[in-house]
Design an enzyme around this catalytic site. Structure first.
Site, PDB file in Angstrom:
ATOM      1  CG  HIS A  85      -9.229  23.956   8.911  1.00 46.44           C
ATOM      2  ND1 HIS A  85     -10.062  24.700   8.101  1.00 46.44           N
ATOM      3  CD2 HIS A  85      -8.873  22.890   8.175  1.00 46.44           C
ATOM      4  CE1 HIS A  85     -10.208  24.087   6.938  1.00 46.44           C
ATOM      5  NE2 HIS A  85      -9.499  22.984   6.954  1.00 46.44           N
ATOM      6  CD  GLU A 133      -6.063  22.508   4.545  1.00 46.98           C
ATOM      7  OE1 GLU A 133      -6.621  21.603   3.908  1.00 46.98           O
ATOM      8  OE2 GLU A 133      -6.619  23.125   5.461  1.00 46.98           O
TER       9      GLU A 133
END
Lengths: 214, 214, 214, 214
Positions: A85, A133
């Site tokens: 992430h 993302e």
């Protein structure tokens, strides 16, 4: 569509969100899951919600103080894990090692990345899915599926070029059902969410809004 | 074949090795280059040897104390850079950023990786070349082209599957001309060397032996 | 007072700044030195300016690709090194290892830190000096000696409590001679500078202004 | 004496060890505690054993995917945390931030370090305790209190010089009650243990042996 709610270290009640995830999951065709902090995985999994880890380390059983072992989060009830992430960026070799560690423990894997080139790289490591993302949109409320639709389509193409078995998710700024539909129209098979649900006054209502158009 | 001699932080004379690299390069069809420490790039480049950096950082001009800027090593005479060597492993996002920084400065790029899966990932980032070096063979004197020929062939296939424009090099344990020939037979377009030349009593003789069968 | 000009990876001409450092050093009682990028150390040292490294790694001769070896920067003419600058934060164990590596190569050491508590910690590792730089003031033009005088005095006390042989420098936002005088009045024996000189149209004039009141 | 059993990511049953810790703690004057993986803190704390975290991150509530928040482990029942264990080395600035984060959540803090110099540095950051563990002895079965008694005494002196309120523990290779007594004789107020108890066939018997001579 797969909707994964990342609780990060937000000051939310993980049980309340997990119950919302469980309830909404049962009332929709979408698949809805929640990723609490490692410390909360066991109690979140007990709610019956599909539970994910936010991160596991590229390690095996052994002398690893302060690390998160894939088998331990799996034993606590997690069925998958985020990897790399943007708030937990890993070395390339460690993403590879983490995908392998997660597979060893039967955890589903979603490797996150910033842009289509890195999505292609992530797909080459053989995870179940990748998630694009754009860091500049995270937490903005401006959905990637509207602000930067090309990045989603390019990510889908980049992953497909490397390994057509790898699903593509997208995240950053997604907070409404229209955002989720737009993501699906661009080729994404799911979305990563965080503050839009985790910080909502009524997580169930927020999730129902999200899956309503699906 | 491309033969890149990595001087690491070995206690060798970088000028002596650079002169050997320059001289042998002129007497063979192979392309021979040397990668000294950043501090030595300018004086090594002055010998006329093809000079590479061992690493540059994913940064631009600005407030970056203690970092290695692509433009600075290019100005000093480097024409390429290793990226993500096993002794300098980088985050995926930083490999991507470093490839872009190097291209901005017109540096040729070789991204190193451990195994075929990571080679595929590295190729997806669009470098000029990738280099597979099984960590367990580095510094052993056991050449990867003999000890683990599958890893070289698999790396060539992994890179080709992602981007057929990306060349594949291999490294680890290579010290003789036969090792280099074997690497070429497996599909590699070059090799990374280190101690075999850098620590040789006579670097010129060691390099001549390496390129003799080519 | 010791005035150390850190060139970071600014787009300045390191030779021009080095010559200014050399000339101003000769015309003042202050000690003025310059810290260029590693790649530029040799040519900067040739100007006759006192030359420092911005960083060295906690390593010895050996297999360390892309690292900066203390002996190599010393051989190139550096006489000291910054350690743990806020743009190059290190693990505690690596600060310790770097201080030892630098001392092995006869490099003078300045360990940077954010606040008085960390300055006490840095002093416990036995460097020649420590430098307190509040991160929030770096690059602001607001001098630490005026914006946060307590942090300088507290840093001096923290270092003295641990090891009275360790000098204390300060940095962040210092750009005028008055700032340097103020730092000295608070107990600092030197200052770290960067953009104020490195980005000046006329580095010599900028340095002369800085040392004029000393 | 304080006896802290670090379960690392060993393949042990954390509940079985926790119950042994709880039972032996009640039958001795020593203070005995256990540090399980973050995922297991809640269930371990429910046994009634004094429970510690192996690590927390230098963060607050917010966008920190995959991190360990001090408040979350405290809410799960942890009363303290290890910081900077040799298997989880941190940057100096992050040790400082972690001590502050732990104190904010009312967690007791033990900062680990390799040698007396680093122990002095750790003590300067104001934790409740520091723990010296020579990395070369960890997991060897050779107790630091016998193999390297000077390192324990020097660590006690280094900490006392900086802040006499900081307790000193020691670790590495400790597996018998004599080792613990020897540590106490050298000035240590506690010990860190791991495999000697976590991997024992009978953790209760192993712990009873450890505290018997106290």
């Amino acid at each position: 569509m797969f909707v994964l709610v990342n609780l990060k270290t937000y000051p939310c009640d993980p049980i309340e969100v997990a119950e919302a995830v469980r309830d909404v999951n049962e009332s929709t065709d979408a698949r809805v899951a929640v990723a609490p902090q490692a410390t909360n995985i066991a109690q979140v999994a007990e709610t019956g919600a599909e539970t994910w880890a936010q991160h596991v380390d590229p390690i095996d059983y052994g002398s690893n103080t302060g690390h998160t072992l894939a088998e331990t989060v799996a034993d606590a009830g997690a069925v998958g894990t985020l990897i790399n992430h943007s708030e937990q960026r890993l070395k390339l070799a460690d993403i590879d090692g983490t995908v392998q560690a997660a597979e060893r423990a039967d955890l589903e894997t979603v490797v996150c990345a910033n842009n289509p080139a890195q999505i292609g790289a992530a797909a080459a490591l053989g995870p179940d899915a990748v998630a694009v993302e754009p860091p500049e949109l995270i937490g903005t409320g401006t959905p990637v599926s509207q602000a930067d639709p090309d990045v989603v389509e390019d990510a889908v193409n980049a992953a497909r070029n490397v390994d057509s078995d790898v699903s593509v998710l997208c995240g950053a700024g997604i907070s409404t059902g229209d955002d989720v539909v737009a993501a699906g129209d661009l080729g994404a098979e799911g979305v990563l969410l965080a503050s839009g649900v985790a910080k909502a006054d009524d997580p169930t209502a927020a999730l129902e809004d999200l899956v309503e158009p699906l």
